[in-house]
Write an enzyme that holds these catalytic residues in place. Structure first.
Site, short mmCIF file in Angstrom:
data_model
loop_
_atom_site.label_atom_id
_atom_site.label_comp_id
_atom_site.label_asym_id
_atom_site.label_seq_id
_atom_site.Cartn_x
_atom_site.Cartn_y
_atom_site.Cartn_z
N LYS A 31 12.13 -1.88 -6.80
CA LYS A 31 11.67 -2.99 -5.96
C LYS A 31 10.29 -2.63 -5.44
CE LYS A 31 12.71 -5.55 -1.71
NZ LYS A 31 12.46 -6.87 -2.31
N ASN A 58 3.52 -0.07 -4.71
CA ASN A 58 3.11 1.10 -5.50
C ASN A 58 3.68 2.42 -4.97
OD1 ASN A 58 1.39 -0.60 -7.12
ND2 ASN A 58 -0.08 -0.57 -5.43
N ARG A 59 4.81 2.31 -4.30
CA ARG A 59 5.48 3.49 -3.74
C ARG A 59 4.65 4.20 -2.68
NH1 ARG A 59 9.58 0.94 -5.25
NH2 ARG A 59 11.36 2.18 -5.91
N MET A 60 3.64 3.54 -2.14
CA MET A 60 2.83 4.11 -1.07
C MET A 60 3.44 3.70 0.28
SD MET A 60 0.58 5.96 -2.51
CE MET A 60 -0.66 6.25 -1.26
N HIS A 61 4.66 4.17 0.49
CA HIS A 61 5.42 3.77 1.65
C HIS A 61 4.85 4.37 2.94
CE1 HIS A 61 8.12 2.40 -1.38
NE2 HIS A 61 8.58 3.61 -1.69
#
Length: 208
Positions: free
Chosen positions: A3, A185-188
């Site tokens: 997601k 982009n998984r840059m949480h």
């Protein structure tokens, strides 16, 4: 199975300027508003006498600046783990709104008076279930459980149901609370606040 989380407002250190409790309450409120199922559910992790970790989902029944409260049978597996090692973690996960909170700290029993106040708010069926179940103990069949429930229902008839002697609450007092917010982009966003021995809290941003 991925997601790509997106949002308008990025989690910022300033959101914890008043401490971890107001932000946890706000996020729980947001989970309720988003119709998350069981928004107060959390995964509680303990460690047994052999050092083997165990986790299960329980319901948070109280949030204060002192910590979070949950209830269980004091003879249950989780209670035995806590007696051997009172250090635990609890994680609230709300994938629907792309957020997660993990608290780590020490656990202690709350007072019998506080337990009794909460007990009186429980549905009668839940009260009977707490008496009928010897939580975490082996059982024969489903019918055995139903018979145990019928037996306690007959025992208390229509009268009041007292708190079982081996049932009550725990307070998890966190020394660390981490807030996670999903981003593209998984840059949480990850922000953790930690309490030192003097009771002072320090907040840092972590790489995702």
């Amino acid at each position: 199975m991925r997601k790509d989380y997106r949002g308008i407002h990025d989690l910022d250190e300033s959101w914890l300027s008043d401490g971890w409790e107001p932000l946890l309450r706000r996020w729980m409120h947001d989970a309720v508003a988003a119709s998350v199922v069981e928004p107060n559910a959390m995964v509680l992790a303990t460690v047994d006498e052999q050092g083997l970790p165990a986790s299960r989902t329980v319901l948070c029944k109280g949030v204060t600046d002192a910590g979070i409260v949950f209830y269980t049978n004091y003879s249950s597996e989780k209670a035995r783990h806590i007696a051997a090692n009172p250090h635990v973690s609890a994680t609230f996960a709300w994938p629907l709104i792309g957020r997660q909170v993990t608290l780590r700290g020490d656990v202690r029993k709350i007072s019998a008076e506080q337990t009794a106040r909460y007990w009186d708010t429980r549905p009668r069926g839940s009260q009977l279930g707490a008496w009928a179940s010897q939580q975490s103990r082996p059982t024969g069949t489903r019918e055995d459980l139903e018979q145990a429930l019928d037996a306690v229902a007959q025992r208390f008839a229509a009268g009041p149901i007292p708190v079982p002697p081996d049932w009550g609450g725990y307070l998890l007092s966190p020394v660390s609370v981490e807030f996670w917010q999903g981003r593209a982009n998984r840059m949480h966003n990850r922000i953790r606040t930690t309490r030192d021995a003097g009771g002072r809290w320090t907040t840092v941003r972590l790489q995702p």
